[in-house]
Design a protein around this motif. Structure first.
Motif, PDB file in Angstrom:
ATOM      1  N   SER A  11       1.026  -1.163   0.011  1.00 42.90           N
ATOM      2  CA  SER A  11       0.076  -0.071   0.028  1.00 42.90           C
ATOM      3  C   SER A  11       0.814   1.279   0.022  1.00 42.90           C
ATOM      4  N   PRO A  12       0.308   2.404  -0.419  1.00 47.47           N
ATOM      5  CA  PRO A  12       1.216   3.567  -0.267  1.00 47.47           C
ATOM      6  C   PRO A  12       1.428   3.647   1.150  1.00 47.47           C
ATOM      7  N   CYS A  13       2.723   4.588   1.318  1.00 48.00           N
ATOM      8  CA  CYS A  13       3.291   4.894   2.663  1.00 48.00           C
ATOM      9  C   CYS A  13       2.303   5.650   3.455  1.00 48.00           C
ATOM     10  N   SER A  14       1.979   5.159   4.838  1.00 45.91           N
ATOM     11  CA  SER A  14       1.104   6.264   5.619  1.00 45.91           C
ATOM     12  C   SER A  14       1.736   7.859   5.952  1.00 45.91           C
ATOM     13  N   ALA A  15       2.922   7.954   5.783  1.00 47.92           N
ATOM     14  CA  ALA A  15       3.728   9.326   6.047  1.00 47.92           C
ATOM     15  C   ALA A  15       4.789   9.492   5.618  1.00 47.92           C
ATOM     16  N   ASP A  16       4.974  10.802   5.260  1.00 47.10           N
ATOM     17  CA  ASP A  16       6.497  11.387   4.579  1.00 47.10           C
ATOM     18  C   ASP A  16       7.440  10.829   5.623  1.00 47.10           C
ATOM     19  N   CYS A  17       7.449  10.545   6.840  1.00 47.56           N
ATOM     20  CA  CYS A  17       8.344  10.463   7.741  1.00 47.56           C
ATOM     21  C   CYS A  17       7.977   9.530   8.758  1.00 47.56           C
ATOM     22  N   HIS A  18       9.015   8.173   8.731  1.00 46.75           N
ATOM     23  CA  HIS A  18       8.386   6.866   9.850  1.00 46.75           C
ATOM     24  C   HIS A  18       7.020   6.282   9.412  1.00 46.75           C
ATOM     25  N   GLY A  19       6.795   6.010   8.089  1.00 48.96           N
ATOM     26  CA  GLY A  19       5.369   5.631   7.933  1.00 48.96           C
ATOM     27  C   GLY A  19       5.599   4.100   7.690  1.00 48.96           C
ATOM     28  N   SER A  20       4.378   3.626   7.376  1.00 50.46           N
ATOM     29  CA  SER A  20       4.305   2.216   7.127  1.00 50.46           C
ATOM     30  C   SER A  20       3.519   1.815   5.889  1.00 50.46           C
TER      31      SER A  20
END
Length: 203
Positions: free
Chosen positions: A40-49
């Motif tokens: 899936s797309p990354c959940s955040a621009d920094c330290h996402g999942s």
């Protein structure tokens, strides 16, 4: 049908037993998982999942092995494992030092999806604190699946018995007793489970 004159006969009103079919069944097939999905797309621009999931493409039959194992994987992103932190993290402020990943505890197993051996149950957990600055990464598995009701044979068109709601309590008799009853909302068929418990109560 229940009446006020007495209790209904105990047990199911029909029985099922094995028989020899003219056509041999396709038995003893193991359960097969489908392929993992795209992340899936990354959940955040920094330290996402981001997550990947898979589903069951074909259930087991006969003595085949049921599907058990992970059905959802969670991976870190921005940065991914082994990568340096992106500019979106560096611009965020102060250095907070090294932090290991912290996961929540596994949830309780869900209820079984069926009343026979084709059923499954799941449990899940979440990332509570994401790793930073080289901290220990999070385990990938965040959702698991396991078989349930092993050994309870399934029948095509299986329907379990269901009780109707209880009637209101009767007027108290001269003996100091009152009664209520319930009937079948749905009788068992196709090898389904019979209703358990009394059809008449006296208090």
């Amino acid at each position: 049908k229940e009446t006020w004159c007495g209790e209904p006969a105990p047990g199911s009103d029909r029985e099922y037993s094995g028989c020899m079919a003219s056509k041999k069944c396709d038995t003893d097939r193991d359960c097969v998982f489908g392929d993992w999905s795209r992340p899936s797309p990354c959940s955040a621009d920094c330290h996402g999942s981001r997550t990947r999931v898979r589903t069951i493409s074909s259930n087991n039959t006969g003595g085949g092995k049921p599907c058990e194992g992970t059905v959802e994987l969670t991976e870190r992103c921005n940065p991914a494992e082994g990568q340096e932190e992106p500019f979106s993290c560096e611009a965020g402020g102060r250095d907070v030092g090294r932090h290991d990943c912290v996961m929540t505890e596994w949830s309780d197993w869900s209820s079984c999806t069926a009343t026979c051996e084709m059923g499954y149950q799941t449990r899940f957990r979440h990332v509570r604190t994401r790793p930073r600055n080289g901290g220990r990464p999070c385990p990938a598995a965040t959702r698991e699946i396991a078989s349930c009701h092993v050994g309870v044979t399934c029948f095509k068109g299986r329907v379990d018995c269901k009780w109707a709601v209880w009637t209101s309590w009767s007027v108290c008799s001269s003996h100091g007793e009152r009664m209520r009853s319930r009937g079948y909302r749905q009788k068992a068929s196709g090898g389904g489970l019979a209703c358990q418990g009394p059809a008449l109560e006296v208090s």
